[in-house]
Design a protein around this motif. Structure first.
Motif, short mmCIF file in Angstrom:
data_model
loop_
_atom_site.label_atom_id
_atom_site.label_comp_id
_atom_site.label_asym_id
_atom_site.label_seq_id
_atom_site.Cartn_x
_atom_site.Cartn_y
_atom_site.Cartn_z
N TYR A 1 0.79 -1.23 0.00
CA TYR A 1 0.00 0.00 0.00
C TYR A 1 0.82 1.28 0.00
O TYR A 1 0.60 2.18 -0.83
CB TYR A 1 -0.94 -0.03 1.21
CG TYR A 1 -1.66 1.26 1.47
CD1 TYR A 1 -2.68 1.70 0.64
CD2 TYR A 1 -1.32 2.05 2.57
CE1 TYR A 1 -3.34 2.89 0.89
CE2 TYR A 1 -1.98 3.24 2.83
CZ TYR A 1 -2.99 3.66 1.98
OH TYR A 1 -3.64 4.83 2.24
N PRO B 1 -4.20 -8.83 -11.93
CA PRO B 1 -3.39 -8.64 -10.74
C PRO B 1 -2.22 -9.63 -10.68
O PRO B 1 -1.72 -9.92 -9.61
CB PRO B 1 -4.38 -8.97 -9.63
CG PRO B 1 -5.12 -10.16 -10.21
CD PRO B 1 -5.17 -9.93 -11.71
N PHE C 1 -4.09 -9.20 -2.03
CA PHE C 1 -5.04 -8.37 -1.29
C PHE C 1 -5.31 -9.04 0.04
O PHE C 1 -5.74 -10.18 0.09
CB PHE C 1 -6.32 -8.31 -2.13
CG PHE C 1 -7.42 -7.44 -1.58
CD1 PHE C 1 -7.25 -6.08 -1.45
CD2 PHE C 1 -8.64 -8.00 -1.24
CE1 PHE C 1 -8.29 -5.27 -0.99
CE2 PHE C 1 -9.68 -7.19 -0.77
CZ PHE C 1 -9.50 -5.83 -0.64
N ILE D 1 -3.42 -4.25 2.06
CA ILE D 1 -4.23 -4.43 0.86
C ILE D 1 -3.38 -4.72 -0.37
O ILE D 1 -3.92 -5.10 -1.41
CB ILE D 1 -5.20 -3.24 0.61
CG1 ILE D 1 -4.46 -1.95 0.33
CG2 ILE D 1 -6.15 -3.06 1.80
CD1 ILE D 1 -5.37 -0.81 -0.17
N GLY E 1 -5.00 -4.70 -3.93
CA GLY E 1 -5.96 -3.77 -3.32
C GLY E 1 -5.66 -2.32 -3.66
O GLY E 1 -6.58 -1.53 -3.90
N LEU F 1 -6.91 -1.23 -6.93
CA LEU F 1 -8.36 -1.00 -6.92
C LEU F 1 -8.71 0.27 -6.17
O LEU F 1 -9.65 0.98 -6.53
CB LEU F 1 -9.07 -2.20 -6.28
CG LEU F 1 -8.97 -3.52 -7.05
CD1 LEU F 1 -9.59 -4.66 -6.25
CD2 LEU F 1 -9.64 -3.42 -8.42
N LEU F 2 -7.97 0.57 -5.11
CA LEU F 2 -8.28 1.74 -4.28
C LEU F 2 -7.96 3.05 -5.00
O LEU F 2 -8.79 3.96 -5.04
CB LEU F 2 -7.50 1.67 -2.96
CG LEU F 2 -7.68 2.87 -2.02
CD1 LEU F 2 -9.14 3.02 -1.60
CD2 LEU F 2 -6.79 2.72 -0.78
N PHE F 3 -6.77 3.14 -5.54
CA PHE F 3 -6.38 4.37 -6.24
C PHE F 3 -6.83 4.29 -7.70
O PHE F 3 -7.18 3.22 -8.20
CB PHE F 3 -4.86 4.59 -6.15
CG PHE F 3 -4.38 4.72 -4.74
CD1 PHE F 3 -4.70 5.83 -3.98
CD2 PHE F 3 -3.62 3.71 -4.16
CE1 PHE F 3 -4.26 5.95 -2.67
CE2 PHE F 3 -3.17 3.82 -2.84
CZ PHE F 3 -3.49 4.94 -2.10
N ASP F 4 -6.76 5.44 -8.37
CA ASP F 4 -7.36 5.54 -9.69
C ASP F 4 -6.42 5.06 -10.80
O ASP F 4 -6.19 5.76 -11.79
CB ASP F 4 -7.79 7.00 -9.92
CG ASP F 4 -9.02 7.08 -10.80
OD1 ASP F 4 -9.64 6.03 -11.04
OD2 ASP F 4 -9.34 8.18 -11.25
N LEU G 1 -15.61 -8.33 -11.29
CA LEU G 1 -15.46 -7.44 -10.12
C LEU G 1 -14.58 -6.24 -10.45
O LEU G 1 -14.90 -5.10 -10.08
CB LEU G 1 -14.87 -8.22 -8.93
CG LEU G 1 -14.62 -7.43 -7.65
CD1 LEU G 1 -15.90 -6.77 -7.12
CD2 LEU G 1 -14.03 -8.34 -6.56
N LYS H 1 -16.60 -3.89 -12.39
CA LYS H 1 -17.58 -3.23 -11.51
C LYS H 1 -16.91 -2.08 -10.73
O LYS H 1 -17.47 -1.01 -10.57
CB LYS H 1 -18.15 -4.26 -10.54
CG LYS H 1 -19.17 -3.69 -9.56
CD LYS H 1 -19.67 -4.75 -8.56
CE LYS H 1 -20.40 -4.04 -7.41
NZ LYS H 1 -20.92 -4.97 -6.40
N ILE H 2 -15.71 -2.32 -10.27
CA ILE H 2 -15.02 -1.32 -9.44
C ILE H 2 -14.41 -0.21 -10.29
O ILE H 2 -14.55 0.97 -10.01
CB ILE H 2 -13.92 -1.99 -8.59
CG1 ILE H 2 -14.54 -3.01 -7.62
CG2 ILE H 2 -13.10 -0.94 -7.82
CD1 ILE H 2 -13.53 -3.86 -6.88
N LYS H 3 -13.72 -0.60 -11.34
CA LYS H 3 -12.94 0.36 -12.13
C LYS H 3 -13.77 1.07 -13.20
O LYS H 3 -13.48 2.20 -13.56
CB LYS H 3 -11.80 -0.38 -12.84
CG LYS H 3 -10.68 -0.83 -11.94
CD LYS H 3 -9.71 0.31 -11.75
CE LYS H 3 -8.82 0.16 -10.57
NZ LYS H 3 -8.14 1.41 -10.24
#
Lengths: 363, 363
Positions: free
Chosen positions: B182, B200, B206, B211, B215, B218-221, B240, B243-245
């Protein structure tokens, strides 16, 4: 009672300044007034539907008067509704908890059974001696009306029969302490299971060749319980969960064990010895054994970890939990709702708690 | 040339029926016409900026005529732009690839260096003998203008200096084959790194208490490369991620090795022996060694895994990659863009490919 010049935070209508008039047990009127300044934030009283203990009082051993004491102590943390929560135990022990809780009332809205129908592989701090398969016979005995929520592993034998039975009794089923992977989650979600217990603890891990319980909880439209102590999962995990799920699908809980509100030392959880060091509760094996989190601290943490709005904070700290378990007339600052209210300073410290129209805590 | 009665799919303007007029190398005019029926789907030619080999032709050994042959073979799969991609190798070997690629042109838009500045712990199928720290001196030699993209591990010594240098040369940096967690991702993202190589795979896992690369991506852009073969990650992982990105942050690639388009058997990747069985390429250790995915199959898979719109499919299969690497005038069905076009049937099988206005493949 009239509360004036506060920032009112309602999970549906949002944030606005104004006054609130309380009459008898309920909110009589919410009056938006355009105040230039305010010193206090008024939110729905917090709802904690997963808490094992507080300050030495434990669900498994508490008598009627202990539960009442617990309810009163909880006001200090802004909690105006909670479910004491069991751990895996014999039927006799569970029935004894049910008996002790009868007619307690107060801010106790029901009972949450965490186990015993879970998976040993993901037992966490639960005692494996009591873990077993559900049967309709046992469920008939241990789910009187006060039982509102049960955390189970969907891979257990008879899960589907149990689920169907529990639906007829309007007991909410939440997936917890489970080794299940994608296919079982997919199936469970299709069958109407849409809630996860203390996500992502005691679930199978996220991997790119089996997304596991953790990934499935994120992929499907599950609601997830979150322990926002920064220990059960790191702040950035919670930030990511919030980013993916949004505020509507998150339910804050404490999962607190008996050391919550007390000093470090030796305690127990479900008959297993637990050492609390620097606020972290662990079994001898090193497994995390519940939390020592107090609800208001979890609320402040969640705000800090996610930078969410106060409206979203009201959703995750009260409204979502109540709606999810079908508990009526709580979780909003709105005409006709119970006057369960927490007054906070701008740093979200609890100043005053009102329960059914009565001031029950004042800092 | 006029293409009539097709469903036009543009990543920006969306999906509509109409005609397209091509003059010389470019799209002269896109004409929406309200046709009741259509048989063919017209999309921007596919862009594959991470491909090591095709049908026995490998980036590391190819001569000028091999690269030309590769470019021509790629039209069968709808690919009208690609970057041959190196693996970790000596400076001499890398310089030799650069020399062989000079003046090739065709549909080759640049070179992608995957390694050698990666982490041995996450080497995947890369040869550890060649893995090393970046130096400005070496970068000066191995990044002539044709090098558009380099996959590196941000935890390597001198990473920041290398990053700053590569920014001045407009070489895109993508995180790949990295053990970083992270904090390093957070730092890298702050410093302008926003792209992940074959997410990944070969990133740290993750977990809810770290994370990891997975992770953090997925968290940052971050934009993420995806190998949509269902092997490097399962379909639900890709669902998934989508869905997230969302479609704007996903770039489809093949990561293909030399067996792509050939039969099962013995091959090699970067000097390491590879066995391909049922289309899955593995080292002796069991590590996945590149893919045998053909681009059009990846496009069909992504549609199937995510149930995305055709507009989103155009984004992930051409437009995003081109914009990300600053390659101009491709990736759209729009006036003035190069007439790089793939015609597909309704099941997304390639029927015809047009490259700079010329028909280069016809099924």
């Amino acid at each position: 009672m009239r509360i004036e010049k506060v920032l009112i935070v309602d999970p549906i209508k949002g944030e606005f300044t104004g006054d609130v008039i309380i009459e008898n047990e309920r909110i009589k009127e919410v009056i938006p007034v355009d105040y230039e300044k305010y010193e206090q934030i008024l939110m729905p009283g917090f709802v904690d539907y997963h808490t094992h203990s507080l300050k030495g009082i434990d669900t498994m051993h508490a008598k009627k008067e202990d539960f009442e004491k617990w309810a009163n102590m909880n006001f200090e943390y802004g909690v105006t509704s909670f479910f004491p929560t069991t751990v895996s135990a014999s039927k006799t022990q569970i029935l004894s908890v049910i008996k002790n809780l009868e007619n307690v009332g107060e801010s106790i809205d029901g009972l949450h059974l965490e186990g015993p129908f879970i998976n040993e592989e993901k037992k966490g701090a639960q005692n494996p001696a009591y873990i077993r398969n559900p049967t309709i016979e046992e469920l008939e005995e241990i789910t009187p009306e006060m039982v509102k929520l049960i955390s189970m592993a969907p891979e257990r034998q008879n899960f589907k029969e149990a689920l169907n039975y529990l639906k007829t009794k309007k007991v909410r089923v939440s997936i917890g302490h489970s080794s299940a992977g994608y296919e079982i989650y997919k199936d469970a979600f299709k069958n109407g299971v849409d809630r996860i217990t203390h996500f992502p603890n005691a679930l199978s891990a996220f991997h790119h060749r089996e997304i596991g319980g953790t990934g499935s909880a994120l992929l499907f439209d599950f609601k997830v319980e979150i322990i926002a102590d920064g220990i059960h999962s790191v702040p950035e995990f919670i930030e990511l969960t919030y980013k993916i799920k949004g505020a509507d699908k998150i339910i804050l809980i404490t999962d607190s064990m008996e050391a919550a509100g007390l000093e470090d030392g030796q305690y127990e959880l479900g008959g297993l010895p637990v050492t609390v060091k620097e606020g972290v509760a662990r079994l001898k094996s090193g497994s995390i054994a519940g939390s020592t989190l107090l609800f208001d601290k979890g609320v402040r943490n969640f705000k800090k970890f996610t930078n969410c709005t106060l409206q979203d904070l009201a959703k995750v700290s009260s409204y979502n939990a109540a709606v999810d378990c079908g508990i009526k007339d709580i979780g909003r600052i709105e005409n006709g709702y119970y006057a369960n209210i927490v007054l906070l300073d701008k740093d979200l410290n609890v100043l005053k708690t009102i329960f059914k129209g009565k001031e029950v805590y004042n800092k």
